[in-house]
Scaffold this motif. Structure first.
Motif, PDB file in Angstrom:
ATOM      1  N   GLU A 118       3.275  14.297 -13.752  1.00  0.00           N
ATOM      2  CA  GLU A 118       2.160  14.846 -14.579  1.00  0.00           C
ATOM      3  C   GLU A 118       2.311  16.417 -14.504  1.00  0.00           C
TER       4      GLU A 118
ATOM      5  N   LYS B 287       3.700   9.939  -9.709  1.00  0.00           N
ATOM      6  CA  LYS B 287       2.953   9.677 -11.262  1.00  0.00           C
ATOM      7  C   LYS B 287       2.127  11.437 -11.199  1.00  0.00           C
ATOM      8  N   VAL B 288       1.490  11.620  -9.959  1.00  0.00           N
ATOM      9  CA  VAL B 288       0.973  13.010 -10.017  1.00  0.00           C
ATOM     10  C   VAL B 288       2.045  14.003 -10.166  1.00  0.00           C
TER      11      VAL B 288
ATOM     12  N   GLN C  61       0.735  -1.126   0.018  1.00  0.00           N
ATOM     13  CA  GLN C  61      -0.015  -0.076   0.007  1.00  0.00           C
ATOM     14  C   GLN C  61       1.014   1.180  -0.044  1.00  0.00           C
TER      15      GLN C  61
ATOM     16  N   LYS D 141       2.244   1.746  -3.458  1.00  0.00           N
ATOM     17  CA  LYS D 141       1.281   2.007  -4.572  1.00  0.00           C
ATOM     18  C   LYS D 141       1.135   3.754  -4.146  1.00  0.00           C
ATOM     19  N   HIS D 142       0.927   4.072  -2.976  1.00  0.00           N
ATOM     20  CA  HIS D 142       1.005   5.435  -2.637  1.00  0.00           C
ATOM     21  C   HIS D 142       1.835   6.279  -3.002  1.00  0.00           C
ATOM     22  N   ARG D 143       3.264   5.744  -2.794  1.00  0.00           N
ATOM     23  CA  ARG D 143       4.460   6.426  -3.484  1.00  0.00           C
ATOM     24  C   ARG D 143       4.459   6.546  -4.995  1.00  0.00           C
ATOM     25  N   CYS D 144       3.958   5.549  -5.535  1.00  0.00           N
ATOM     26  CA  CYS D 144       3.954   5.396  -6.976  1.00  0.00           C
ATOM     27  C   CYS D 144       3.063   6.441  -7.604  1.00  0.00           C
ATOM     28  N   HIS D 145       2.066   6.379  -6.743  1.00  0.00           N
ATOM     29  CA  HIS D 145       0.866   7.537  -7.084  1.00  0.00           C
ATOM     30  C   HIS D 145       1.420   8.820  -7.046  1.00  0.00           C
ATOM     31  N   GLN D 146       2.175   9.310  -6.128  1.00  0.00           N
ATOM     32  CA  GLN D 146       2.604  10.409  -5.842  1.00  0.00           C
ATOM     33  C   GLN D 146       3.509  10.886  -6.656  1.00  0.00           C
TER      34      GLN D 146
END
Length: 111
Positions: free
Chosen positions: A98, A94-95, A84, A87-92
């Motif tokens: 972007e 990615k954000v 988890q 996944k949160h770090r990957c999302h950060q």
């Protein structure tokens, strides 16, 4: 009369001998039965002790398996938590990527 008493005496002696023989045989049978019962009791005790030892081994095995299961469950929880976080770090990332591309594109349009 003496002959009749002698016959009765002989018959009684024969009956006494037969009864003594039967008594000895009965005593021998009783001793054999007691020995067999003692042997059965000894075997039953050995089986009980073996069963108790086997039960103790099973209890120890169950306790060890339960402990291992708890450790595996704890490890799974830790892995799930780590997943988890990743996944949160990957999302950060990615954000942020972007956002970086967005600002980079804005800079290109301004120039």
């Amino acid at each position: 009369l003496d002959a009749s008493l002698a016959r009765d005496h002989r018959r009684m002696m024969e009956e006494t001998d037969l009864l003594r023989s039967q008594l000895v045989q009965s005593q021998d049978e009783a001793l054999a039965l007691r020995a067999a019962q003692a042997q059965e009791a000894q075997e039953a005790l050995q089986m009980k002790l073996q069963a108790e030892a086997n039960l103790e081994i099973l209890r120890n095995d169950c306790a060890a398996q339960a402990s291992q299961l708890l450790e595996l469950e704890d490890a799974k929880v830790s892995k799930d938590q780590l997943l988890q976080r990743l996944k949160h770090r990957c999302h950060q990332v990615k954000v942020k990527r972007e956002s970086f591309h967005h600002y980079q594109a804005k800079d290109l349009h301004r120039q």
